[in-house]
Each structure stands twice: as C-alpha cells, then as structure tokens.
Design an enzyme around this catalytic site. Structure first.
Site, short mmCIF file in Angstrom:
data_model
loop_
_atom_site.label_atom_id
_atom_site.label_comp_id
_atom_site.label_asym_id
_atom_site.label_seq_id
_atom_site.Cartn_x
_atom_site.Cartn_y
_atom_site.Cartn_z
N GLN A 1 2.04 -1.97 5.97
CA GLN A 1 2.12 -0.65 6.60
C GLN A 1 2.19 -0.72 8.11
OE1 GLN A 1 -0.99 1.89 4.99
NE2 GLN A 1 0.42 2.64 3.42
N HIS B 1 -1.75 -0.74 16.67
CA HIS B 1 -0.58 -0.44 15.83
C HIS B 1 0.74 -0.77 16.52
CE1 HIS B 1 -3.52 1.74 13.49
NE2 HIS B 1 -2.62 2.07 12.59
N GLU C 1 0.84 -1.19 0.00
CA GLU C 1 0.00 0.00 0.00
C GLU C 1 0.88 1.25 0.00
OE1 GLU C 1 -2.26 -1.04 3.47
OE2 GLU C 1 -3.28 -2.65 2.40
N LEU D 1 -6.36 -1.72 -0.84
CA LEU D 1 -6.32 -2.17 0.55
C LEU D 1 -6.95 -3.56 0.64
CD1 LEU D 1 -7.29 1.12 2.38
CD2 LEU D 1 -5.21 0.50 1.17
N SER D 2 -6.20 -4.53 0.23
CA SER D 2 -6.70 -5.91 0.12
C SER D 2 -5.60 -6.84 0.60
CB SER D 2 -7.03 -6.24 -1.34
OG SER D 2 -7.89 -5.27 -1.89
N GLU D 3 -5.32 -6.77 1.90
CA GLU D 3 -4.15 -7.48 2.42
C GLU D 3 -4.21 -8.98 2.15
OE1 GLU D 3 -5.95 -5.30 4.21
OE2 GLU D 3 -4.51 -3.65 4.23
#
Ligand SMILES: Cc1ncc(C[n+]2csc(CCOP(=O)(O)OP(=O)(O)O)c2C)c(N)n1
Lengths: 333, 322
Positions: free
Chosen positions: B80, B128, B29, B56-58
């Site tokens: 990310q 995160h 990304e 955004l398609s992990e």
C-alpha cells in the site's frame, strides 16, 4: 552390504528406524565438530547433539513429498528428512559436490528433492515461508504438510507470530515445531518468554502441546497426530519439544569461553540422552548392526566430503539470478 | 484511439498475466476491494484463490509469497505504501533474493513486489513519501521504475514473468499520466533496456520515473537553444549501461535527475559509471533530493526537497557552459 540393507529395511518410524536416525545425526555432528577443529569446516557449526529426538520423531511422521524448513541448527532436520549425509557434509565443508554446491554451508543446507526448502539463519524467518509453501501445495490439490522447525528464541520474533496467524486463519497444513532447549544462545527461556510457548499457538486457536523432546517416540506420537490433522484439512498445530543442547551454541563457544550453564546442569541434561533412550528399545544385535551401519555411512560421508573438489571461484556468483543474469564484476581495471 | 492511464495499465498487466498463467496470484492489503484501484475487477474475474486479502502482516505475507514461489507460484504482492518495504526488507533482500544462490541454484523465487504510489504523495509527509529504489538496486534485487503507461504495462508484465524477485516502483506522480494508445500495442518490455524519449546532441539527461516527463518538458522548453537527449533507464537495476554509453558518445555531457536521496543514490551510480567508462567532456551533474531527506508535510517544504524543473534547467546550463 547385507548389513546396510537389513537396517535400511526398517521404516523410519519403527524403533530401529528412529534409533538409526538419532544415531546418524549424533555421529554426523560429532564428526562435523572434529572437522571444524581440523579446519576442514570453516566458520564453525551449531551442533545439534542432544536434540536428535526432535528431528527424528517429526520427520518420521512425514512423507518424502512433505516439506520442512529449518534453522541455523539444521543438520539434524536435513538428515532426518532424507538428505544424503555425504552431500550434506560436503556442503558443510564448502565443496562443489555439496547439497548447495558449496553456496550455502551449514546454515543454509537445502535439498528440494527431499522436500527440504532450506535451513535459514535468520531466527524465526522460516515460518512464513513454510506457510506459503503449505498453501501452494494445498492449492495444487495435494495433501502435503509443511513443517517449520525453530528454537525457543524464535517465539519472540514478530514474523513468526504473523505466520502463525496466517496459517491458523487459512487453516494451512503446517506444523510449527519449537525446539525448546532452554536457551537462545546464552539467554534462558525463563528470561525471554512471557507466558508460555504453547500459549503462542493457543492464542491463534491452534492445538498446542508440549512433549518430551528427548524421546523420539514421544515426539513421533505428537507429530503424527498433528500431521494427520493437517493432512485431513484440520489446520496447523504447534508442538513444543522440551529438549537439551549437549554442546555449545556454536563451535566458537569453546574459544570465546562464555559461561552460562553450570557443570551440574549440563551433566544432568546429558543424562537423558535420546540415543540411549531409543537404544534401550532395541535388542543388542539390532543396536550393534545399526551402529556399524551408521559408522560406515558417516565414514563414507567424511571421505566423500574431503575428497570433493572446491568450487571454482570463477563461478562464485553463479545462481545469483535464476534467469542467469550476470552481475557487473567488482574488481577495478 | 483510446486513452490509457498508468494506473489502468498496471491493472491490465495484472489481468492479462492472471489470465495467461494459472501460477500467478495477487496478494496484499485490501486488494479485493482494490483500494488503490490497481487490482480493480480482479476478484470478480479470478476469485478469492487468486486474489488474496491479507491481514496487516507485511513480513509474513512477503515470505509467504516466497514459500509459494518455492512451490512454483508467481505471486504479485501489492504494497500500500513504499515505507512498508522497510518492514519487509528482510523478507525481500535477505530471503527471496538470496534463495537462488544460497541453494546452489536449486530453486527460484519469482515474486513481484508492486508499489503503486511511490515517492511523494501530496500531504502524506515523512513516512509515506520515500522512493527507496536505490536500496534494492544496491542489494541486487531487480528494480524497475516505469515512467509511462505503456512501460508500466510492459515492465510489470516482464517482472511477473521473470524468474527472479522484482520490485516495481510506480511513482505517485506518474499514476495519472495518460497516453493515447492502441491497447493492442501493449507488449512486454525487457528489463535493463532504456528508452530514449527525445533525441538530442548536446547533453544527455538521465531521468528516472515520473521525472522523465519533467525532463521532456524541460527539453522542449530549451529546444531552440540546446539539444537535450532524454534517456529513461526504465529499470534501475539492471541498468542499461550500453544505452547510456551510446548516448554519452554522442553528447559527452551528463545530467541525472532522480527523485531519491543523494547519498548512495542511483544518480551517484550513474555518475560514477559514466566517469569510469565514458568520454565526458565536462564533469557531470546530478539533481536529487538532499542527503538523507525526510519529506516534510507542508506543501512548500515537500516540494523544496524534490528535484524540480528549474534545478534541472540550471544543471543543463551548467554542463553546457563549461
Ligand atoms: C533474527 C535474529 N536475531 C539474532 C540472530 C543471532 N542468533 C543466531 S542463533 C541465536 C539464538 C537462537 O536461539 P533459539 O531460537 O532458541 O535456537 P537455538 O540456537 O537454541 O537452537 C541468535 C540470537 C539471528 N541469527 N537472527
């Protein structure tokens, strides 16, 4: 022998060729179920009986160097794409001579030499792998097409929809083939799918059609159109094949005694049998000779599988790492 | 001599491998604009066919990489944030990692999963700040956590060239580490070979990732008093058990400092293996995050769950007292 050669001379997309494939899958599956009952195949299988027209029709539209990925119900796809029936059956029986040297079994059969990038036991997982393989083939300058087979249960998996988006966005030479057999294990498609299955493809701007998945020729026609388009750079398509699974979801179903389809439904579902539909297009002689050929091939496959050695347990984790790295043993001492 | 930062070292490794091997490509990304800086300059030099911005398609792009690898490519995915690995766990552990064995050795899946900014990033809170390397080590996926710029370069290079899937965790707290280094001296670093950053006689401190720098600092502080050996495994799986044994043969005392959760963590494995096979003169000690920690937002709370130098010093004193 003369008989075998005569049958093999027919192209897979001819009427005789299509019949041979559906018949081969049917007999292979019937014999495999027997081997489950006799305990020679442990763990059971997901029989493909009834759905043969899909594998036969789609794979007849493909070249040897085209690629497929498959599912937990994958033997039909693997056979139709050209894997050796004997080595496929040996894999189901967990033998060292199997396609995957006994490491994969029924749900992971793979034969890279025949363009079979592996059956996959996680529903919906193969679509994205197929897209990546299709992308890499195109980058290599080839015109190969990659096909992903999946069931109606898979269309509710997010990763498959993500994969459709990537394939459509990047116009990848990919074919999404949904085998809508009406059930995901016991859950009906009407209880599971909001909207339509073709609607999933249309949402991404993909040509999406529904075909009679009991008729090998109908499947072949739709697949050929989609494959030709993909090969020519026209991007992915979705083909929904309406089909019916004649047997249990899995061979354990008989033991579990789950009831979710009534007898009338199964009876009428079995009336439209792809082996008969395609068989009706052959002369009596043709049919007899194909049947004999298939019988010989399947007999030989059973004998080969059962005569083959079991893999040596010392090598249980061979191939865990492509680099040959060895894992620490788990035993004590 | 020129300065090299950890972040720049990752970038150089990508540049060098893309230039060396046409099978290598980078996807993720915002990699074209290089939001993390790690992929800076790649698009201009290698073009859009080698540097792919993904939606955004992990889950899809992680298995897309697997599919490309089955066709001979060597994809490098940049994630990310470390939490995205949970989304793609199926695709890494259950697909990429299992392909070689399940196919009976018919194929290989040389994908590199690069996670710059792993672990706590100040003020990024619960979703995160995880450092989930033990999950991958447990599953048997090759897992590296470089501490220094030269190791970041060397291990990422090796990961890309490795024929198996490899996860590379680049701790957030190490990204700005800089060393004075001749760029020509950069070279691949083998997986599974640890590095002794500081020799010592009294106690072995095994430190993972950015904590290597804390361990060295603590060792310096204690220098007149205690002789601390700092051992950096560099790769948490495969782990350099021989290197650890050699160090413990000298010191007989072990402290592990690891910025991940205690339960079933890397520190637990190091302690268990040392207890099984090495001559420890006293019970070992580990300094980790608490069991099942979720990193809280407020700075003081965030720091409270991470291992720190005071805890490490206390742990060293503890194993020396006995
Ligand atoms: C992601 C995932 N969820 C659940 C399962 C368990 N499971 C195996 S087959 C199956 C049904 C799949 O239905 P469908 O995709 O329609 O294929 P079919 O079995 O009808 O061929 C389920 C739920 C699984 N293997 N993977």
């Amino acid at each position: 022998m003369a008989l075998l050669t005569a049958v093999a001379a027919h192209a897979p997309d001819s009427d005789v060729g299509l019949y041979r494939t559906v018949r081969l899958i049917r007999r292979f599956e019937e014999r495999a179920v027997e081997l489950v009952r006799s305990g020679d195949i442990i763990g059971g299988i997901h029989p493909y009986t009834g759905q043969e027209a899909v594998a036969a029709g789609v794979c007849a539209a493909l070249r040897v160097d085209d690629m497929i990925t498959s599912t937990h119900r994958g033997h039909g796809h693997v056979l139709a794409k050209g894997a050796d029936p004997a080595r496929t059956l040996a894999e189901l029986a967990g033998r060292a001579t199997g396609l995957n040297r006994g490491r994969g079994g029924s749900m992971h059969a793979a034969d890279f030499g025949s363009g079979i990038l592996g059956a996959n036991a996680i529903v919906g997982a193969n679509g994205a792998i197929t897209a990546g393989a299709a992308w890499a083939a195109r980058q290599d300058g080839g015109d190969q097409v990659a096909v992903s087979f999946f069931g109606d249960g898979a269309v509710n998996q997010g990763v498959l929809l993500e994969a459709m988006n990537l394939a459509a966005l990047w116009r990848l030479p990919t074919l999404f083939v949904c085998e809508n057999n009406g059930y995901a294990t016991t859950l009906t498609v009407t209880d599971a799918v909001a909207g339509t299955i073709t609607g999933r493809g249309e949402a991404f701007g993909m040509p999406s059609v529904t075909v009679d998945g009991m008729d090998p020729r109908a499947v072949l026609d739709a697949a050929r159109e989609a494959v030709d388009r993909a090969r020519a750079g026209g991007g992915p398509s979705l083909v929904e094949c309406l089909t019916y699974r004649f047997d249990a979801h899995h061979t354990w179903e008989h033991k579990a005694r789950v009831r979710y389809r009534d007898d009338d439904e199964v009876r009428s579902g079995r009336e439209r049998d792809p082996v008969e539909i395609q068989g009706a297009r052959l002369t009596c002689d043709e049919r007899t000779s194909v049947d004999a050929d298939v019988e010989a091939v399947v007999d030989a496959a059973v004998a080969f599988a059962l005569d083959s050695p079991h893999p040596d347990p010392v090598g249980a984790l061979d191939h865990l790492y492509a680099t040959g790295m060895r894992a620490r043993p788990g035993g004590g001492g | 001599m020129p300065w090299l930062s950890y972040r720049k070292a990752l970038n150089r490794a990508l540049v060098d491998e893309l230039a060396r091997d046409p099978a290598v490509f980078v996807l993720g990304e915002d990699v074209r604009v290089a939001v993390s800086n790690v992929t800076a300059g790649l698009l201009k030099r290698f073009g859009p066919d080698r540097v792919l911005d993904t939606p955004l398609s992990e889950q899809a792009f992680t298995s897309f990489a697997t599919g490309a690898a089955l066709r001979g490519r060597r994809p490098v995915i940049e994630f990310q944030i470390p939490a995205l690995l949970y989304l793609a766990f199926e695709q890494i552990v259950n697909q990429a990692h299992k392909f070689s064995l399940m196919t009976g050795g018919q194929t290989r899946v040389p994908v590199t999963y690069l996670v710059p900014g792993s672990g706590s990033r100040t003020g990024w809170a619960g979703q995160h700040s995880d450092h989930p390397y033990a999950l991958f080590a447990h599953a048997g996926v090759k897992t590296v956590v470089p501490a220094t710029p030269e190791d970041a370069y060397g291990l990422l290079t090796t990961a890309i060239r490795d024929d198996d899937p490899v996860v590379v965790f680049a701790p957030a707290a190490a990204l700005d580490v800089r060393v004075d280094l001749d760029h020509d001296g950069l070279a691949p670093v083998p997986l599974g070979v640890g590095r002794v950053h500081r020799e010592g006689e009294d106690v072995t401190v095994v430190a993972v990732g950015h904590l290597v720098h804390d361990a060295v600092a603590v060792a310096e502080e204690l220098a007149g008093d205690v002789s601390v050996e700092v051992f950096d495994p560099r790769t948490v799986y495969p782990f350099d058990w021989d290197g650890l044994a050699a160090s413990l043969a000298k010191t007989g005392r072990l402290v592990v400092v690891d910025d991940s959760n205690r339960m079933c963590g890397i520190a637990a494995e190091v302690l268990a293996t040392a207890a099984e096979g090495c001559d420890l003169v006293v019970p070992p000690v580990r300094v980790t995050r608490p069991d099942g920690a979720v990193v809280p937002f407020a700075r003081g709370l965030d720091l409270a769950v991470q291992p720190d130098r005071a805890q490490l010093t206390a742990a060293i004193r503890k194993v020396l007292k006995q």
